[in-house]
Design a protein around this motif. Structure first.
Motif, PDB file in Angstrom:
ATOM      1  N   PHE A   1      -9.295   9.665  -6.235  1.00 40.43           N
ATOM      2  CA  PHE A   1      -8.033   9.011  -5.897  1.00 40.43           C
ATOM      3  C   PHE A   1      -7.290   9.821  -4.840  1.00 40.43           C
ATOM      4  N   SER A   2      -7.212  11.122  -5.053  1.00 44.51           N
ATOM      5  CA  SER A   2      -6.425  11.994  -4.169  1.00 44.51           C
ATOM      6  C   SER A   2      -7.003  12.094  -2.762  1.00 44.51           C
ATOM      7  N   THR A   3      -8.300  11.898  -2.628  1.00 41.31           N
ATOM      8  CA  THR A   3      -8.925  11.976  -1.301  1.00 41.31           C
ATOM      9  C   THR A   3      -9.176  10.598  -0.698  1.00 41.31           C
ATOM     10  N   GLY A   4      -8.774   9.544  -1.413  1.00 40.02           N
ATOM     11  CA  GLY A   4      -8.969   8.190  -0.903  1.00 40.02           C
ATOM     12  C   GLY A   4     -10.401   7.705  -0.995  1.00 40.02           C
ATOM     13  N   ASP A   5     -11.198   8.329  -1.863  1.00 37.28           N
ATOM     14  CA  ASP A   5     -12.603   7.960  -2.023  1.00 37.28           C
ATOM     15  C   ASP A   5     -12.714   6.835  -3.057  1.00 37.28           C
ATOM     16  N   MET A   6     -12.412   5.621  -2.609  1.00 35.89           N
ATOM     17  CA  MET A   6     -12.391   4.483  -3.528  1.00 35.89           C
ATOM     18  C   MET A   6     -13.794   4.110  -4.013  1.00 35.89           C
ATOM     19  N   GLU A   7     -14.822   4.425  -3.236  1.00 36.04           N
ATOM     20  CA  GLU A   7     -16.195   4.132  -3.665  1.00 36.04           C
ATOM     21  C   GLU A   7     -16.547   4.957  -4.905  1.00 36.04           C
ATOM     22  N   THR A   8     -16.240   6.247  -4.873  1.00 32.16           N
ATOM     23  CA  THR A   8     -16.487   7.088  -6.044  1.00 32.16           C
ATOM     24  C   THR A   8     -15.612   6.653  -7.203  1.00 32.16           C
ATOM     25  N   LEU A   9     -14.335   6.391  -6.945  1.00 35.06           N
ATOM     26  CA  LEU A   9     -13.432   5.964  -8.008  1.00 35.06           C
ATOM     27  C   LEU A   9     -13.959   4.687  -8.665  1.00 35.06           C
TER      28      LEU A   9
ATOM     29  N   MET B   1      -0.297   3.169  -2.144  1.00 34.93           N
ATOM     30  CA  MET B   1      -0.351   3.856  -0.848  1.00 34.93           C
ATOM     31  C   MET B   1       0.379   3.057   0.231  1.00 34.93           C
ATOM     32  N   GLU B   2       0.197   1.747   0.202  1.00 30.47           N
ATOM     33  CA  GLU B   2       0.829   0.900   1.213  1.00 30.47           C
ATOM     34  C   GLU B   2       2.357   0.972   1.124  1.00 30.47           C
ATOM     35  N   LEU B   3       2.892   0.878  -0.086  1.00 32.10           N
ATOM     36  CA  LEU B   3       4.341   0.867  -0.274  1.00 32.10           C
ATOM     37  C   LEU B   3       4.989   2.218   0.019  1.00 32.10           C
ATOM     38  N   THR B   4       4.184   3.276   0.044  1.00 29.16           N
ATOM     39  CA  THR B   4       4.725   4.620   0.305  1.00 29.16           C
ATOM     40  C   THR B   4       4.219   5.195   1.629  1.00 29.16           C
ATOM     41  N   ASN B   5       3.679   4.327   2.469  1.00 26.42           N
ATOM     42  CA  ASN B   5       3.130   4.767   3.764  1.00 26.42           C
ATOM     43  C   ASN B   5       2.178   5.950   3.598  1.00 26.42           C
ATOM     44  N   GLY B   6       1.356   5.894   2.548  1.00 31.99           N
ATOM     45  CA  GLY B   6       0.337   6.916   2.318  1.00 31.99           C
ATOM     46  C   GLY B   6       0.841   8.216   1.728  1.00 31.99           C
ATOM     47  N   THR B   7       2.098   8.251   1.285  1.00 32.20           N
ATOM     48  CA  THR B   7       2.656   9.504   0.762  1.00 32.20           C
ATOM     49  C   THR B   7       2.457   9.684  -0.738  1.00 32.20           C
TER      50      THR B   7
ATOM     51  N   TRP C   1       3.816  12.992 -10.190  1.00 32.20           N
ATOM     52  CA  TRP C   1       3.543  12.172  -9.012  1.00 32.20           C
ATOM     53  C   TRP C   1       4.726  12.220  -8.055  1.00 32.20           C
ATOM     54  N   HIS C   2       4.396  12.119  -6.780  1.00 33.14           N
ATOM     55  CA  HIS C   2       5.361  12.224  -5.698  1.00 33.14           C
ATOM     56  C   HIS C   2       5.125  11.060  -4.744  1.00 33.14           C
ATOM     57  N   ALA C   3       6.204  10.548  -4.168  1.00 34.93           N
ATOM     58  CA  ALA C   3       6.061   9.496  -3.160  1.00 34.93           C
ATOM     59  C   ALA C   3       7.354   9.382  -2.370  1.00 34.93           C
ATOM     60  N   ASP C   4       7.233   8.882  -1.167  1.00 32.83           N
ATOM     61  CA  ASP C   4       8.387   8.568  -0.335  1.00 32.83           C
ATOM     62  C   ASP C   4       8.404   7.063  -0.123  1.00 32.83           C
ATOM     63  N   GLY C   5       9.536   6.456  -0.428  1.00 30.97           N
ATOM     64  CA  GLY C   5       9.708   5.026  -0.214  1.00 30.97           C
ATOM     65  C   GLY C   5      10.455   4.773   1.069  1.00 30.97           C
TER      66      GLY C   5
ATOM     67  N   ASP D   1      13.628   4.071   1.390  1.00 34.63           N
ATOM     68  CA  ASP D   1      14.976   4.630   1.435  1.00 34.63           C
ATOM     69  C   ASP D   1      15.146   5.952   0.688  1.00 34.63           C
ATOM     70  N   ARG D   2      14.090   6.425   0.004  1.00 34.18           N
ATOM     71  CA  ARG D   2      14.204   7.685  -0.736  1.00 34.18           C
ATOM     72  C   ARG D   2      12.838   8.131  -1.232  1.00 34.18           C
ATOM     73  N   GLY D   3      12.816   9.346  -1.748  1.00 36.31           N
ATOM     74  CA  GLY D   3      11.602   9.876  -2.346  1.00 36.31           C
ATOM     75  C   GLY D   3      11.748   9.932  -3.854  1.00 36.31           C
ATOM     76  N   ILE D   4      10.636  10.220  -4.512  1.00 33.27           N
ATOM     77  CA  ILE D   4      10.645  10.347  -5.963  1.00 33.27           C
ATOM     78  C   ILE D   4       9.627  11.398  -6.371  1.00 33.27           C
ATOM     79  N   GLU D   5       9.936  12.086  -7.460  1.00 33.78           N
ATOM     80  CA  GLU D   5       9.018  13.049  -8.066  1.00 33.78           C
ATOM     81  C   GLU D   5       9.218  12.884  -9.562  1.00 33.78           C
ATOM     82  N   MET D   6       8.131  12.631 -10.287  1.00 37.31           N
ATOM     83  CA  MET D   6       8.270  12.333 -11.705  1.00 37.31           C
ATOM     84  C   MET D   6       7.038  12.772 -12.484  1.00 37.31           C
ATOM     85  N   GLU D   7       7.279  13.245 -13.694  1.00 36.04           N
ATOM     86  CA  GLU D   7       6.186  13.547 -14.621  1.00 36.04           C
ATOM     87  C   GLU D   7       5.644  12.238 -15.169  1.00 36.04           C
ATOM     88  N   GLY D   8       4.376  12.239 -15.495  1.00 37.73           N
ATOM     89  CA  GLY D   8       3.758  11.052 -16.068  1.00 37.73           C
ATOM     90  C   GLY D   8       2.424  11.409 -16.688  1.00 37.73           C
TER      91      GLY D   8
END
Length: 135
Positions: free
Chosen positions: A19-27, A63-69, A91-95, A97-104
């Motif tokens: 997931f982290s490297t974008g290897d959807m075939e392996t995933l 990925m699309e909604l966070t411009n790959g972030t 997890w971390h992402a930039d939207g 209008d803002r960013g987010i960082e959250m445990e999950g």
């Protein structure tokens, strides 16, 4: 002390790495064809994504909604030895209008050495919903 990673934990770790490297075939190769991902809340990213292709499309939308972030930082992977694995991460992402960082975390069910079900939990469902919005 020597740490021996259980095969189920190793499989989940491989999934995170793919997931982290974008290897959807392996995933994709780590999931059953009818794999389901359950995302909490009431946002456009919430719901039950049934079937490997729909699960992968859901990840693509992250990925699309966070411009790959969108990214995850694994904190721990814990197997029960009976086909279940819990993982915890931040997890971390930039939207737009803002960013987010959250445990999950994710709760995996494995069948025949593949992921068949993923239940997602987040530290703050209301904040997660606000970040993702209704689309």
């Amino acid at each position: 002390m020597t740490h021996h990673e259980h095969p189920d934990a190793a499989l989940v770790r491989r999934g995170y790495e793919a997931f982290s490297t974008g290897d959807m075939e392996t995933l994709a190769s780590l999931m059953t064809s009818d794999c389901t991902h359950h995302s909490p809340g009431e946002s456009q990213m919430s719901g039950h994504f049934k079937g490997r292709d729909n699960v992968l499309a859901h990840y693509g939308q992250l990925m699309e909604l966070t411009n790959g972030t969108f990214r995850v930082e694994v904190k721990g992977i814990y197997p029960d030895g009976r086909g279940h694995v819990m993982s915890v991460h931040k997890w971390h992402a930039d939207g737009t209008d803002r960013g987010i960082e959250m445990e999950g975390g994710l709760f995996f069910t494995l069948i025949g050495g593949k992921i068949s079900d993923i239940d997602e939990c987040v530290a703050d469902i209301v904040e997660s919903d606000a970040f993702w919005g209704t689309g």
